[in-house]
Design an enzyme around this catalytic site. Structure first.
Site, PDB file in Angstrom:
ATOM      1  N   LYS A  38       0.809  -1.225   0.000  1.00 16.35           N
ATOM      2  CA  LYS A  38       0.000   0.000   0.000  1.00 16.35           C
ATOM      3  C   LYS A  38       0.842   1.275   0.000  1.00 16.35           C
ATOM      4  CE  LYS A  38      -0.688  -0.214   4.971  1.00 16.35           C
ATOM      5  NZ  LYS A  38      -1.379  -1.052   5.945  1.00 16.35           N
ATOM      6  N   ARG A 132      -8.236  -1.920  16.482  1.00 16.19           N
ATOM      7  CA  ARG A 132      -8.591  -1.515  15.131  1.00 16.19           C
ATOM      8  C   ARG A 132      -9.576  -2.589  14.668  1.00 16.19           C
ATOM      9  NH1 ARG A 132      -4.362  -0.282  10.308  1.00 16.19           N
ATOM     10  NH2 ARG A 132      -5.006  -2.359   9.670  1.00 16.19           N
TER      11      ARG A 132
HETATM   12  C1  LIG Z   1      -0.552  -1.901   6.419  1.00 16.42           C
HETATM   13  C2  LIG Z   1      -0.903  -3.209   6.982  1.00 16.42           C
HETATM   14  C3  LIG Z   1       0.107  -4.152   7.249  1.00 16.42           C
HETATM   15  C4  LIG Z   1       1.575  -3.873   7.014  1.00 16.42           C
HETATM   16  O1  LIG Z   1       2.118  -3.184   8.104  1.00 16.42           O
HETATM   17  P1  LIG Z   1       3.696  -2.889   8.172  1.00 16.42           P
HETATM   18  O2  LIG Z   1       3.877  -2.271   9.505  1.00 16.42           O
HETATM   19  O3  LIG Z   1       4.015  -1.978   7.047  1.00 16.42           O
HETATM   20  O4  LIG Z   1       4.391  -4.188   8.063  1.00 16.42           O
HETATM   21  C5  LIG Z   1      -0.284  -5.380   7.748  1.00 16.42           C
HETATM   22  N1  LIG Z   1      -1.574  -5.672   7.982  1.00 16.42           N
HETATM   23  C6  LIG Z   1      -2.564  -4.801   7.747  1.00 16.42           C
HETATM   24  C7  LIG Z   1      -3.978  -5.200   8.033  1.00 16.42           C
HETATM   25  C8  LIG Z   1      -2.262  -3.536   7.244  1.00 16.42           C
HETATM   26  O5  LIG Z   1      -3.252  -2.676   7.018  1.00 16.42           O
END
Ligand SMILES: *Cc1c(COP(=O)(O)O)cnc(C)c1O
Length: 361
Positions: A38, A132
């Site tokens: 992302k 969350r």
């Molecule tokens: C963005 C995201 C991740 C990745 O997180 P990082 O800290 O960049 O490794 C993993 N799981 C979900 C649900 C996310 O939204």
């Protein structure tokens, strides 16, 4: 001729290296990786570097990014990270797996999956303290029961997400809790869950310190692969590259000026009343980059230039003894938040460099 500025220089070989080192590290205890894209908007060449490095799935929070990767001809398993609702139709079309926490959403996914005679796979997210997304553990059994009744929806896993909103550490206690929930769901419903997704880049310390990782067999990693660090303390992970992304901007003014504004002080461009420290006459450098592109706090100057402030389109630096001239380049490291913003800015050019190729040339 000079390259376009501002630009991000992206070293693909370093991203591939990072993905490979992490795949090997986590693979030692049977954990496979989802590469999270992302922050780079599903940029196809970065995604290919991750896949060549060994990640098994590609995960993104935006269905538009997944669509972009598919259109670019990338063939892998795609996972949608943000629970979908109004996007349900395109989620069924473009994503192989999505993360889910609401039965209403699953019903919509089931509807479109049925219409297209296509099995849509889901990972159910459980709330383990970070507050969350996630189904509460006490509601999980009933949630699974309802999901199992939906046609063309297949539960392939259970996951959790920590250290995102509440800053809760992944530790032995919450990871064990996830494993126990998996065991009990499998037993109750006589199903096998393939993917037990324990978290994100913040799971590094837990992984290194915990001898027994229980049922966890998958992690979703963005920041570790892209920026080479874990995310509990933002420390570099051994053997990873931490400068794969560099932001480079152009000096558009460099002059000796007083450091204190003169005249009556009112609000600045953003409604704040500035308090400015007097450092006498000094070299002030302005670069063509601003808040519309990135927050000042996301940047770290490579030459330790102090950043004095920024407006929509300008960042002001203390030039000190760097002798910066108009037209010079100033290079910055970015944190994850900065990377997200800079990759999203239409004003910042993305330039791919490959150190292996440079060395071979
Ligand atoms: C963005 C995201 C991740 C990745 O997180 P990082 O800290 O960049 O490794 C993993 N799981 C979900 C649900 C996310 O939204």
């Amino acid at each position: 001729m000079k390259s376009f500025m501002p630009r991000i220089e992206i070293t693909l070989s370093q991203i591939q290296d990072n993905a490979r080192v992490l795949t090997e590290l986590y693979g030692k205890k049977g954990i496979s990786l989802m590469g999270v894209t992302k922050a780079v908007l599903g940029e196809p060449s970065i995604v290919r570097a991750m896949i060549e490095g060994g990640v098994k799935f590609i995960a993104d929070s935006r269905i538009e990014n997944i669509q972009k990767m598919k259109d670019a001809g990338i063939t892998t398993q795609f996972v949608l990270l943000r629970t979908p609702l109004s996007h349900a139709e395109s989620v069924v079309k473009y994503a192989d797996i999505s993360l889910n926490t609401e039965i209403e959403t699953l019903k919509k996914l089931s509807y479109y999956a049925t219409m297209n005679s296509k099995i849509h796979q889901v990972i159910i997210m459980v709330e383990l303290g970070d507050l969350r997304e996630g189904v509460l553990p006490c509601d999980l059994s009933q949630f699974v029961r309802k999901t199992l009744s939906l046609h063309y929806i297949k539960i392939v896993g259970i996951g959790c997400n920590l250290a995102c909103y509440g800053g809760v550490k992944p530790d032995t206690r919450n990871m064990q809790k996830l494993s126990e929930l998996v065991d009990s769901i499998e037993k109750e419903f006589h199903i096998d869950l393939e993917i037990i997704s324990g978290g994100n880049s913040a799971n590094y310390e837990w992984y290194k310190s915990d001898q027994d990782i229980g049922r966890i067999n998958s992690l979703r990693l963005g920041e570790s692969i892209l920026l080479g660090c874990e995310t509990q303390n933002r420390e570099a992970i051994p053997d990873l590259h931490t400068h794969a992304f560099q932001l480079i901007a152009e000096v558009i003014e460099s002059k000796k000026k007083p450091s204190l504004p003169s005249g009556e002080i009112c609000q600045d461009a953003f409604g704040n009343t500035p308090t400015i420290q007097d450092r006498g006459i000094h070299q002030r450098v302005i670069i063509a980059l601003g808040r519309q592109d990135i927050q000042l706090s996301s940047l770290k100057s490579k030459n330790k230039l102090e950043m004095l402030g920024s407006s929509s389109d300008h960042i002001i630096l203390d030039g000190k003894n760097n002798n910066l001239q108009v037209g010079d380049e100033v290079t910055f490291d970015m944190n994850y938040c900065g990377l997200l913003a800079a990759m999203t800015s239409p004003f910042i050019r993305k330039k791919f460099v490959n150190l292996n190729e440079l060395a071979a040339a």
